[in-house]
Design a protein around this motif. Sequence first.
Motif, PDB file in Angstrom:
ATOM      1  N   GLY A 156       0.514  -1.329  -0.095  1.00  0.00           N
ATOM      2  CA  GLY A 156       0.259   0.434   0.031  1.00  0.00           C
ATOM      3  C   GLY A 156       0.713   1.343   0.005  1.00  0.00           C
ATOM      4  N   PHE A 157       2.170   1.563  -0.363  1.00  0.00           N
ATOM      5  CA  PHE A 157       3.003   2.275  -0.619  1.00  0.00           C
ATOM      6  C   PHE A 157       2.313   3.293  -1.668  1.00  0.00           C
ATOM      7  CE2 PHE A 157       6.225   0.540   0.863  1.00  0.00           C
ATOM      8  CZ  PHE A 157       7.625   1.513   1.340  1.00  0.00           C
ATOM      9  N   THR A 158       2.399   4.370  -1.475  1.00  0.00           N
ATOM     10  CA  THR A 158       1.750   5.525  -1.577  1.00  0.00           C
ATOM     11  C   THR A 158       3.313   6.661  -2.482  1.00  0.00           C
ATOM     12  OG1 THR A 158       1.714   6.788   0.041  1.00  0.00           O
ATOM     13  CG2 THR A 158      -0.498   6.464  -0.625  1.00  0.00           C
ATOM     14  N   SER A 159       3.100   7.638  -3.324  1.00  0.00           N
ATOM     15  CA  SER A 159       4.130   8.200  -3.441  1.00  0.00           C
ATOM     16  C   SER A 159       5.180   8.832  -2.936  1.00  0.00           C
ATOM     17  CB  SER A 159       3.576   9.638  -4.606  1.00  0.00           C
ATOM     18  OG  SER A 159       3.079   9.033  -6.260  1.00  0.00           O
ATOM     19  N   ARG A 160       3.959   9.393  -1.703  1.00  0.00           N
ATOM     20  CA  ARG A 160       4.519  10.036  -0.494  1.00  0.00           C
ATOM     21  C   ARG A 160       5.260   8.995   0.269  1.00  0.00           C
ATOM     22  NH1 ARG A 160       3.025  15.409   1.298  1.00  0.00           N
ATOM     23  NH2 ARG A 160       3.564  15.052   3.812  1.00  0.00           N
ATOM     24  N   LYS A 161       4.983   8.514   0.201  1.00  0.00           N
ATOM     25  CA  LYS A 161       5.258   7.177   1.397  1.00  0.00           C
ATOM     26  C   LYS A 161       6.923   6.243   0.113  1.00  0.00           C
ATOM     27  CE  LYS A 161       5.910   3.802   4.387  1.00  0.00           C
ATOM     28  NZ  LYS A 161       4.656   2.450   4.776  1.00  0.00           N
ATOM     29  N   MET A 162       7.296   6.610  -0.265  1.00  0.00           N
ATOM     30  CA  MET A 162       8.320   6.191  -1.641  1.00  0.00           C
ATOM     31  C   MET A 162       9.445   7.355  -0.482  1.00  0.00           C
ATOM     32  SD  MET A 162       6.945   4.791  -5.187  1.00  0.00           S
ATOM     33  CE  MET A 162       6.864   6.316  -5.600  1.00  0.00           C
ATOM     34  N   PHE A 163       8.085   8.695  -1.097  1.00  0.00           N
ATOM     35  CA  PHE A 163       9.887   9.677  -0.101  1.00  0.00           C
ATOM     36  C   PHE A 163       9.775   9.780   0.721  1.00  0.00           C
ATOM     37  CE2 PHE A 163       8.397  10.963  -4.494  1.00  0.00           C
ATOM     38  CZ  PHE A 163       9.459  11.690  -5.094  1.00  0.00           C
ATOM     39  N   GLN A 164       8.868   9.610   1.458  1.00  0.00           N
ATOM     40  CA  GLN A 164       9.383   8.851   3.162  1.00  0.00           C
ATOM     41  C   GLN A 164      10.494   8.149   3.360  1.00  0.00           C
ATOM     42  OE1 GLN A 164       4.970   8.957   4.256  1.00  0.00           O
ATOM     43  NE2 GLN A 164       4.776  10.411   5.170  1.00  0.00           N
ATOM     44  N   VAL A 165      10.286   6.961   2.997  1.00  0.00           N
ATOM     45  CA  VAL A 165      11.509   6.169   2.937  1.00  0.00           C
ATOM     46  C   VAL A 165      12.698   6.262   3.065  1.00  0.00           C
ATOM     47  CG1 VAL A 165      12.303   3.466   2.135  1.00  0.00           C
ATOM     48  CG2 VAL A 165       9.734   3.963   3.038  1.00  0.00           C
ATOM     49  N   ALA A 166      13.036   7.395   1.156  1.00  0.00           N
ATOM     50  CA  ALA A 166      14.312   7.799   0.883  1.00  0.00           C
ATOM     51  C   ALA A 166      14.770   8.714   1.769  1.00  0.00           C
ATOM     52  CB  ALA A 166      13.765   8.429  -0.368  1.00  0.00           C
ATOM     53  N   GLU A 167      13.814   9.133   2.586  1.00  0.00           N
ATOM     54  CA  GLU A 167      14.143  10.629   3.255  1.00  0.00           C
ATOM     55  C   GLU A 167      14.611   9.227   4.452  1.00  0.00           C
ATOM     56  OE1 GLU A 167      11.304  12.252   5.920  1.00  0.00           O
ATOM     57  OE2 GLU A 167      12.329  14.075   5.859  1.00  0.00           O
ATOM     58  N   GLU A 168      14.171   9.019   4.799  1.00  0.00           N
ATOM     59  CA  GLU A 168      14.058   8.204   6.362  1.00  0.00           C
ATOM     60  C   GLU A 168      16.202   7.253   5.715  1.00  0.00           C
ATOM     61  OE1 GLU A 168      15.660   4.847   9.514  1.00  0.00           O
ATOM     62  OE2 GLU A 168      14.699   4.032   7.161  1.00  0.00           O
ATOM     63  N   PHE A 169      16.338   7.071   4.812  1.00  0.00           N
ATOM     64  CA  PHE A 169      18.243   6.650   4.640  1.00  0.00           C
ATOM     65  C   PHE A 169      19.193   7.523   4.624  1.00  0.00           C
ATOM     66  CE2 PHE A 169      19.925   3.364   1.944  1.00  0.00           C
ATOM     67  CZ  PHE A 169      21.364   4.262   2.362  1.00  0.00           C
ATOM     68  N   PHE A 170      18.394   8.539   4.103  1.00  0.00           N
ATOM     69  CA  PHE A 170      19.427   9.985   4.566  1.00  0.00           C
ATOM     70  C   PHE A 170      19.644  10.056   5.898  1.00  0.00           C
ATOM     71  CE2 PHE A 170      18.629  10.460  -0.446  1.00  0.00           C
ATOM     72  CZ  PHE A 170      19.430  10.986  -0.237  1.00  0.00           C
ATOM     73  N   VAL A 171      18.284  10.352   6.616  1.00  0.00           N
ATOM     74  CA  VAL A 171      18.642  10.172   8.096  1.00  0.00           C
ATOM     75  C   VAL A 171      19.402   9.609   8.656  1.00  0.00           C
ATOM     76  CG1 VAL A 171      17.047  10.777   9.932  1.00  0.00           C
ATOM     77  CG2 VAL A 171      16.225  12.040   7.746  1.00  0.00           C
ATOM     78  N   SER A 172      19.333   8.458   8.073  1.00  0.00           N
ATOM     79  CA  SER A 172      19.929   6.927   8.847  1.00  0.00           C
ATOM     80  C   SER A 172      21.544   6.872   8.750  1.00  0.00           C
ATOM     81  CB  SER A 172      19.762   5.842   8.300  1.00  0.00           C
ATOM     82  OG  SER A 172      20.180   5.661   7.005  1.00  0.00           O
ATOM     83  N   LEU A 173      21.720   8.092   7.586  1.00  0.00           N
ATOM     84  CA  LEU A 173      23.536   8.506   7.527  1.00  0.00           C
ATOM     85  C   LEU A 173      23.275   9.974   8.582  1.00  0.00           C
ATOM     86  CD1 LEU A 173      23.897   8.002   3.724  1.00  0.00           C
ATOM     87  CD2 LEU A 173      23.936   6.659   5.569  1.00  0.00           C
ATOM     88  N   ASN A 174      22.618  10.272   9.625  1.00  0.00           N
ATOM     89  CA  ASN A 174      22.768  11.552  10.102  1.00  0.00           C
ATOM     90  C   ASN A 174      22.939  12.397   9.246  1.00  0.00           C
ATOM     91  OD1 ASN A 174      23.287  13.066  12.674  1.00  0.00           O
ATOM     92  ND2 ASN A 174      25.067  12.655  12.479  1.00  0.00           N
ATOM     93  N   ASP A 196       4.775   7.110 -10.304  1.00  0.00           N
ATOM     94  CA  ASP A 196       3.380   5.931  -9.874  1.00  0.00           C
ATOM     95  C   ASP A 196       4.176   5.143  -8.750  1.00  0.00           C
ATOM     96  OD1 ASP A 196       5.504   5.374 -11.751  1.00  0.00           O
ATOM     97  OD2 ASP A 196       4.604   4.103 -12.947  1.00  0.00           O
ATOM     98  N   VAL A 197       3.635   3.831  -8.197  1.00  0.00           N
ATOM     99  CA  VAL A 197       3.627   3.270  -7.661  1.00  0.00           C
ATOM    100  C   VAL A 197       4.869   1.873  -7.997  1.00  0.00           C
ATOM    101  CG1 VAL A 197       3.503   1.603  -5.041  1.00  0.00           C
ATOM    102  CG2 VAL A 197       2.615   4.087  -5.872  1.00  0.00           C
ATOM    103  N   SER A 198       6.644   2.433  -8.264  1.00  0.00           N
ATOM    104  CA  SER A 198       6.797   1.747  -8.778  1.00  0.00           C
ATOM    105  C   SER A 198       8.732   1.671  -8.431  1.00  0.00           C
ATOM    106  CB  SER A 198       7.217   1.374 -10.469  1.00  0.00           C
ATOM    107  OG  SER A 198       7.391   2.752 -10.624  1.00  0.00           O
ATOM    108  N   LEU A 199       9.425   0.551  -8.051  1.00  0.00           N
ATOM    109  CA  LEU A 199      10.803   0.998  -8.114  1.00  0.00           C
ATOM    110  C   LEU A 199      11.272   1.624  -8.917  1.00  0.00           C
ATOM    111  CD1 LEU A 199      13.277  -0.663  -7.447  1.00  0.00           C
ATOM    112  CD2 LEU A 199      13.907  -1.998  -9.200  1.00  0.00           C
TER     113      LEU A 199
END
Length: 889
Positions: free
Chosen positions: A486-504, A549-552
Amino acid sequence: MIISNVYYNALIFGVATLTFVESTSMRTKYLTDKPQSSSGDSQYDVEARFALEKMAQEFYFGARDNSSEEWQRGTGRFINKERLDIAEESKNLMPIVVWQEKADEKTKMDEEESNMAEDKPKIVKEKNKMVEDKPKMNEEKPSMAERKSKIAKDKSKTAKEKMKMVKEKPKTVKGVNLKSPAMWQEEAMRFLAEEEPKMAEEKPKIVKGVNLKSPEMWQEEAMRFLAEEEPKMAEEANLKALAAWNYAARMTKKNKDKMDAANARSSTYERVQHERVNLFPRSIMSDPDLRRKLKKMSSLGISAIPDEQLLRFNDILVEMQDIYVSGKGCSYTEPTQYLNGVLASSQNPEELKHAWLEWHRVSGQRMRSLYAEYVELSNMGARLNNYTDASAQWLSLYESPEVQDIPKEVARLWKQLRPLYLQLHAYVRRKLYLKYGVSIVDPRRGIPAHLLGNMWGQIWDNLLNISQPFPDTPSPKVTEALKQQGFTSRKMFQVAEEFFVSLNLSAMPPLFWRNSILEKPTKRRRVNCHSSAWDFMDRKDFRILQCSDVSLRSFLTAHHEMGHIENFVLYKDQPPTYREGANPGFDEAIGDVITLSVMSPKHLKKIGLLSDDEHVESYESNINHLFSVALRKLTLLPFAYVIDLWRWAVFQGSVTPRNYNCHWWYLREKYQGVVPPEKRSEEQFDPGSKFHVAANVPYIRYFISAILEFQMHRHMCKVVGEYDPNDTRKPLHSCDIYQKQQAGTLLRRVMSMGSSQPWPEALKVITGSRCMDASALREYLLPLEHWLTVENEKTGELIGWEHTGEDRATSGGSGMTVAFIIFAVATFLHLWESQCWQLLTAAWSALRPNESVSPSLRHLVHTVEVQMLDRLTGSKNCSHLVMDQDAIN
Ligand SMILES: [Zn+2]
């Protein structure tokens, strides 16, 4: 070949004459078109005066070393013979005349001094004192505030002393007869010794006062200028970006008009600033940072061209992008998406060919004439910025000593990668001829462009389903997983953001989430859906425009675009001039380096997009994974190279509208091993079917970015202990930098630098080396390369490709026809003389293609013709017979 030589020379003379006449009339037009300033001096006069002042100033000091002693000598002896030449040229220009007169007086005094020197030890003493005092002045280097108050104090002091002099004047006048000329001179020397330093102190205020300032004074002046100008630059950039965003997000006439107005305003501002920046003698300044900032500001870009042409240039760009975004083919309403969709999913060769041809018809073909005009105006802008042409201006972003350094560097890197690409190409071509048959895909030739799963043949990952090395070993199905969860476009961006945040690194600022457009707006409105990241230069507003769109694919693009935002956020505290990547490739590489980790099965498992049941670590799964990386990353490199190789040649004039399309296919076949689905002509304009060509965006950055991406990845993985070249359990391709803050620290350091340092310095920070190196990419894909080599050997594939043997694109146009006829007549006369009847028959056959003449004869004649046309057009033609493999690199 006497006749053709005569013809050739006459043609060259004609072209040279035409070029000269054209450039002269262009210059004349430019000069007469220049607006008049309100003071009555024409704008050009003012500019010419500044230019002469600047020229003179650089003439004296430009080539010297920056030491103030050298400068003092320069200022002390102001005029010499060469200088007089310049001053002579500018006798109508007041500042130079005044300057010259002053200098004449001083030279005369110098001469008299030397006569007096022996008799006047007192003067010598005074002079020594002056010399001693001057270095002291330079040593002091007070702060700006101190200096300001000192200037103010000295000003009042000077005023007081002037009053004193006025009072004393009668005495002096009375004493006239009592003083000898020598005494007067002595008096004058003393006066000058006192006054000169004060005069010089007061000078920095007068920007146009070229000659009496020390390097330190110039520096202070430049610092004051930048302190005033930088906030204005950011503000102007903000307004321009807002107007451009509004148009991209809602493509209406009203928004376009507003964008035009913002561009015009920005150009006016840039011109004024540019004029002021170029008054500073950068070469005498010792502060390298100051010199760098001023140099970056010294190029005016396209705003250098006159208003009328500038307006036209902007219109052309808008029009070309409009064609690109909204061209309609057949009955399709969304050609870009629809036709790209067909290319991505269909396996019907006829449908694929139709979609490919349709897209090229409704995009590139319709902007052909606009493009020629765009090239002309781009070159005009470049030349007004002192570049030979627009390619030199584009390449100047890489700050290399020679314009050709980056093309040479790219050629070197491509040479490093080519063996790997050839293996991949041969393997994929085999899969394609097995699928579509050898009548459609020739096993010894380039791959037809419409069969690569992508409109431009730049990314081949849509071929995975027919070319997977181990089809029985399941590969991660990320798109399905995203949809299932059930990913949305926004959710994909939030997951991307989380990667950057994990690197401080930085989280996205609040305005980002409020203002970005992360999916195609549902309301019916025209949006420029090409994914883009925006810096509004106010240090808080950063946005992404992406019709996800919701895709890899969209998931990875989200990481890429967010990499741009990380850059913007981290260099926001740099002055506006430095708010860009160390070079354009760096900006692109940050997000992509993250995707190398994101795509790894190891990471997909960590974030729950892949389960242990779906993916088991094995040799086969590894090769499958690396193959998918190669189809996404490696295939882009020759395409990126071709786009700019083509544009550099176009800007340089070696490729003209007469052979635009021909040269395009020549390069695509040469580097990519890709051929068009059917014969093309000069009626079409296939480069224009690519967004970056229509939108005036240089593309070599993507080539450089891909090289940097793997280099950065290798270095960071080593630093965080995820990769060890001596440990087979830690190969480069299985490294994931997620949550590794040491890697984040390196990224933070390089992004925060912006472009404040030359890019090799930034490269050193993030890769440990100052040189670009494709070996990291090669190393990453090494297991795949071994597998491909063995596989291709097994099936006996041809590594590389033979040329198609017939023109895939023909050079056309009336000019070419005339050249062709002249060539034919010349050949006829020549052959008549030498009685080579056989060749004559063949030449005639080439003019009137006739199936009864053998192909080899047609080729022979054709080769002769090509060489002739090459000489006429100064460029390669499409109809070389067989690829010269050694010449490719
Ligand atoms: Zn990008």
